[in-house]
Design a protein around this motif. Structure first.
Motif, mmCIF file in Angstrom:
data_model
loop_
_atom_site.group_PDB
_atom_site.id
_atom_site.type_symbol
_atom_site.label_atom_id
_atom_site.label_comp_id
_atom_site.label_asym_id
_atom_site.label_seq_id
_atom_site.Cartn_x
_atom_site.Cartn_y
_atom_site.Cartn_z
ATOM 1 N N ALA A 1 0.304 5.986 1.538
ATOM 2 C CA ALA A 1 0.418 5.643 2.654
ATOM 3 C C ALA A 1 1.847 6.148 3.189
ATOM 4 C CB ALA A 1 -0.558 5.020 4.068
ATOM 5 N N GLN A 2 2.237 5.412 3.150
ATOM 6 C CA GLN A 2 3.864 5.651 3.304
ATOM 7 C C GLN A 2 4.332 7.187 2.356
ATOM 8 O OE1 GLN A 2 6.611 2.780 2.670
ATOM 9 N NE2 GLN A 2 7.594 3.025 4.658
ATOM 10 N N GLN A 3 3.892 6.874 1.385
ATOM 11 C CA GLN A 3 4.414 8.114 0.236
ATOM 12 C C GLN A 3 3.475 9.565 0.954
ATOM 13 O OE1 GLN A 3 4.916 7.850 -3.795
ATOM 14 N NE2 GLN A 3 5.109 5.496 -3.036
ATOM 15 N N ALA A 4 2.269 9.797 1.295
ATOM 16 C CA ALA A 4 1.214 10.480 1.757
ATOM 17 C C ALA A 4 1.507 10.884 3.324
ATOM 18 C CB ALA A 4 -0.372 10.511 1.486
ATOM 19 N N GLY A 5 2.065 10.167 3.475
ATOM 20 C CA GLY A 5 2.647 10.564 5.164
ATOM 21 C C GLY A 5 1.347 10.003 5.880
ATOM 22 N N ILE A 6 0.294 9.163 5.706
ATOM 23 C CA ILE A 6 -0.723 9.183 6.708
ATOM 24 C C ILE A 6 -0.193 7.225 7.476
ATOM 25 C CG2 ILE A 6 -1.894 11.114 5.366
ATOM 26 C CD1 ILE A 6 -3.971 8.071 4.791
ATOM 27 N N ARG A 7 -1.004 7.228 8.550
ATOM 28 C CA ARG A 7 -1.207 5.525 8.673
ATOM 29 C C ARG A 7 -2.144 5.224 7.762
ATOM 30 N NH1 ARG A 7 -1.549 10.042 13.416
ATOM 31 N NH2 ARG A 7 0.463 9.361 14.825
ATOM 32 N N CYS A 8 -1.255 3.317 8.300
ATOM 33 C CA CYS A 8 -2.213 2.281 7.603
ATOM 34 C C CYS A 8 -2.387 1.233 7.957
ATOM 35 C CB CYS A 8 -1.524 2.372 5.871
ATOM 36 S SG CYS A 8 -2.024 1.051 4.759
ATOM 37 N N LEU A 9 -3.750 0.963 8.114
ATOM 38 C CA LEU A 9 -4.171 -0.522 8.801
ATOM 39 C C LEU A 9 -4.824 -1.135 7.997
ATOM 40 C CD1 LEU A 9 -3.826 -1.927 12.037
ATOM 41 C CD2 LEU A 9 -6.366 -0.717 12.395
ATOM 42 N N ALA A 10 -4.517 -2.063 8.039
ATOM 43 C CA ALA A 10 -4.834 -3.885 7.962
ATOM 44 C C ALA A 10 -6.222 -4.477 8.223
ATOM 45 C CB ALA A 10 -4.197 -4.905 6.574
ATOM 46 N N LEU A 11 -7.527 -4.332 8.329
ATOM 47 C CA LEU A 11 -8.338 -5.317 9.482
ATOM 48 C C LEU A 11 -7.912 -7.133 8.422
ATOM 49 C CD1 LEU A 11 -10.824 -6.038 11.467
ATOM 50 C CD2 LEU A 11 -12.222 -4.560 10.476
ATOM 51 N N THR A 12 -7.598 -7.596 8.957
ATOM 52 C CA THR A 12 -7.767 -8.889 8.621
ATOM 53 C C THR A 12 -8.705 -10.428 8.887
ATOM 54 O OG1 THR A 12 -5.744 -9.615 9.018
ATOM 55 C CG2 THR A 12 -5.262 -8.737 7.574
ATOM 56 N N ARG A 13 -8.967 -10.592 8.323
ATOM 57 C CA ARG A 13 -8.977 -12.679 8.730
ATOM 58 C C ARG A 13 -8.201 -13.336 8.916
ATOM 59 N NH1 ARG A 13 -13.387 -11.727 4.914
ATOM 60 N NH2 ARG A 13 -12.820 -13.252 2.608
ATOM 61 N N PRO A 14 -8.035 -13.924 10.145
ATOM 62 C CA PRO A 14 -7.085 -15.811 9.460
ATOM 63 C C PRO A 14 -7.583 -16.234 8.314
ATOM 64 C CG PRO A 14 -8.395 -15.785 11.700
ATOM 65 C CD PRO A 14 -8.728 -14.649 11.020
ATOM 66 N N ILE B 1 -7.574 -22.967 -2.688
ATOM 67 C CA ILE B 1 -5.345 -22.001 -3.103
ATOM 68 C C ILE B 1 -5.833 -21.516 -1.875
ATOM 69 C CG2 ILE B 1 -5.255 -20.783 -5.032
ATOM 70 C CD1 ILE B 1 -8.056 -21.751 -6.543
ATOM 71 N N GLU B 2 -4.823 -21.209 -1.860
ATOM 72 C CA GLU B 2 -3.878 -20.294 -0.167
ATOM 73 C C GLU B 2 -3.738 -18.807 -1.014
ATOM 74 O OE1 GLU B 2 -4.978 -23.541 2.513
ATOM 75 O OE2 GLU B 2 -4.593 -20.948 2.360
ATOM 76 N N ARG B 3 -3.550 -18.531 -0.333
ATOM 77 C CA ARG B 3 -3.526 -17.120 -0.130
ATOM 78 C C ARG B 3 -2.050 -16.235 -0.587
ATOM 79 N NH1 ARG B 3 -5.873 -14.454 5.519
ATOM 80 N NH2 ARG B 3 -8.278 -15.174 5.219
ATOM 81 N N PRO B 4 -2.059 -15.094 -1.640
ATOM 82 C CA PRO B 4 -0.728 -14.865 -2.359
ATOM 83 C C PRO B 4 0.244 -14.399 -0.687
ATOM 84 C CG PRO B 4 -2.417 -12.974 -2.015
ATOM 85 C CD PRO B 4 -3.333 -14.479 -1.822
ATOM 86 N N ALA B 5 1.108 -13.553 -1.038
ATOM 87 C CA ALA B 5 2.117 -13.271 0.422
ATOM 88 C C ALA B 5 1.629 -11.578 -0.126
ATOM 89 C CB ALA B 5 3.514 -13.348 0.199
ATOM 90 N N LEU B 6 1.433 -10.973 1.534
ATOM 91 C CA LEU B 6 0.719 -10.420 1.098
ATOM 92 C C LEU B 6 2.212 -8.842 1.604
ATOM 93 C CD1 LEU B 6 -2.850 -9.567 2.145
ATOM 94 C CD2 LEU B 6 -1.780 -9.645 -0.145
ATOM 95 N N PRO B 7 1.811 -7.395 2.119
ATOM 96 C CA PRO B 7 3.361 -6.767 2.192
ATOM 97 C C PRO B 7 3.774 -7.015 3.344
ATOM 98 C CG PRO B 7 1.534 -5.694 1.073
ATOM 99 C CD PRO B 7 1.318 -6.846 1.332
ATOM 100 N N GLN B 8 4.724 -6.109 4.157
ATOM 101 C CA GLN B 8 5.322 -6.014 5.410
ATOM 102 C C GLN B 8 3.552 -5.175 6.062
ATOM 103 O OE1 GLN B 8 6.501 -8.391 7.224
ATOM 104 N NE2 GLN B 8 6.010 -7.252 8.910
ATOM 105 N N ARG B 9 3.093 -4.876 6.983
ATOM 106 C CA ARG B 9 2.238 -3.938 7.317
ATOM 107 C C ARG B 9 1.541 -3.904 8.342
ATOM 108 N NH1 ARG B 9 -3.075 -5.766 4.799
ATOM 109 N NH2 ARG B 9 -3.361 -7.932 5.434
ATOM 110 N N GLN B 10 1.324 -3.303 8.978
ATOM 111 C CA GLN B 10 0.249 -3.053 10.791
ATOM 112 C C GLN B 10 -0.811 -3.748 10.834
ATOM 113 O OE1 GLN B 10 0.372 0.166 12.626
ATOM 114 N NE2 GLN B 10 -0.670 -0.658 14.843
ATOM 115 N N GLU B 11 -1.439 -4.818 11.670
ATOM 116 C CA GLU B 11 -2.317 -5.872 11.365
ATOM 117 C C GLU B 11 -3.442 -5.429 12.579
ATOM 118 O OE1 GLU B 11 -2.472 -9.324 9.819
ATOM 119 O OE2 GLU B 11 -1.704 -8.984 7.337
ATOM 120 N N ALA B 12 -4.516 -5.940 12.523
ATOM 121 C CA ALA B 12 -5.585 -5.728 13.370
ATOM 122 C C ALA B 12 -6.196 -6.560 13.276
ATOM 123 C CB ALA B 12 -6.390 -4.246 13.098
ATOM 124 N N HIS B 13 -7.195 -7.274 14.482
ATOM 125 C CA HIS B 13 -7.941 -8.410 14.036
ATOM 126 C C HIS B 13 -9.794 -8.586 13.695
ATOM 127 C CE1 HIS B 13 -4.396 -10.899 12.098
ATOM 128 N NE2 HIS B 13 -3.797 -10.456 13.285
#
Ligand code: 3Y8
Ligand code: NAP
Length: 252
Positions: free
Chosen positions: A86-99, A219-231
């Motif tokens: 998304a960064q290289q293509a210049g478009i907006r990116c958002l992750a929808l995650t759950r706790p 098994i706990e989650r792997p670290a994910l990249p820094q990103r904008q998140e919604a819940h």
């Protein structure tokens, strides 16, 4: 506006429904991990993109304006590729995650950082173990061949897993408390191994384990990249509206 959903979770299906209801142009993407993925009310594409470069090419060719990563918290590589593309293509990116799930009163969790750590945690005398981590990482448990493993999979394994004592049950979530209580009792399960998926689709086994007083290797989650998140789906919808508003000159 044209949205690409990277799917494969309960939340991805919920977002797909919300976009379809609003006739927002969108595509739904599966990795192609299972034989018959759940149908969606959006056009579906199945299979990898071919790394970051392949995803960038896809975003451009499909004129995607918004990328929403709603993959599973353990789909680490896809999430990293989404941010980079998304960064290289210049478009907006958002992750929808759950706790992540957190231990409640009465839980007997042993939290570990990886699948290998979960394997190490199973050193000891033979037990009846529910291995609810799917199909991709089963071979690691060959290091603890003494146990009797109950494997819950979406599809039958192509080759029998290298586990001398195992049984396979085919089922896909979302799962129910009654169903998982019956499963644990019927198979005399003494311990569970699972991933901290979070969400509602697979939490039933943890509630059942708590009621039966069974230990869980989590098994706990792997670290994910820094990103904008919604819940929540609502947060994504308002992001789509705001993020598509033309850039207005900021007053000074
Ligand atoms: C292909 C697409 C929906 C989505 C349902 C959620 C809930 C059930 C929890 C247990 C745990 C497990 C596994 C699981 C869960 C939901 C959600 C979730 C866990 C489907 C789906 C795809 C996959 C891929 C599959 C993996 C496997 C993991 C089974 C669809 C059903 C164990 C993860 O055979 C394989 O190769 C399976 C691979 C990745 C993990 C693994 O490493 O084996 N999911 N699961 C997606 C694609 O092709 O892009 O048909 O719905 C989706 C769901 N799986 O809308 O109802 O949202 O979390 N899926 C884990 O969390 O531990 C089951 O048995 O208790
Ligand atoms: P991963 O290891 O993070 O990704 C490996 C590669 O699979 C990616 O680089 C990409 O291939 C492809 N891929 C992954 N998700 C994709 C998607 N939604 N659409 C198109 N290609 C995708 O992913 P994973 O852990 O195997 O998960 C695969 C799928 O299963 C995801 O949709 C995920 O949401 C779902 N799922 C996973 C789990 C889990 O426990 N991991 C649990 C439930 C559901 P290219 O590099 O070729 O682009």
């Amino acid at each position: 506006m044209k949205v690409l959903i990277l799917g494969g979770t309960t939340e991805a299906s919920a977002l797909a429904g919300a976009l379809a209801e609003r006739s927002i142009a969108a595509l739904f993407s599966y990795a192609g991990r299972v034989a018959a993925p759940k149908p969606q009310p959006l056009p579906i594409r199945v299979g990898g993109f071919g790394g970051v470069a392949g995803l960038i090419a896809f975003l451009i060719e499909q004129r995607i304006t918004h990328l929403v990563d709603v993959t599973h918290p353990f789909a680490e590589q896809m999430s990293r590729h989404a941010v980079a593309a998304a960064q290289q293509a210049g478009i907006r990116c958002l992750a929808l995650t759950r706790p992540p799930w957190v231990p409640q009163i009465g839980d007997r969790w042993q939290q570990v950082a990886s699948v290998q750590a979960a394997v190490d945690a199973l050193a000891g005398p033979a037990e009846q173990i529910l291995l609810a981590i799917g199909r991709q990482q089963l071979a690691a448990f060959a290091a603890q061949p003494q146990h009797h493993y109950l494997l819950r999979l979406v599809d039958p394994p192509e080759v029998p897993p290298p586990l001398p004592h195992h049984r396979v049950i085919l089922d896909r979530g979302p799962f129910t408390l009654d169903g998982d209580l019956a499963l644990l009792r019927e198979h005399g399960i003494e311990r569970l191994v699972c991933k901290n998926a979070g969400g509602t689709g697979a939490v039933a086994k943890l509630t059942a384990a708590r009621q039966l007083g069974l230990p869980v290797v989590m098994i706990e989650r792997p670290a994910l990249p820094q990103r904008q998140e919604a819940h929540s789906v609502e947060e994504v919808l308002s992001w789509l509206c705001h993020a598509s508003a033309p850039d207005t000159e900021r007053g000074v």
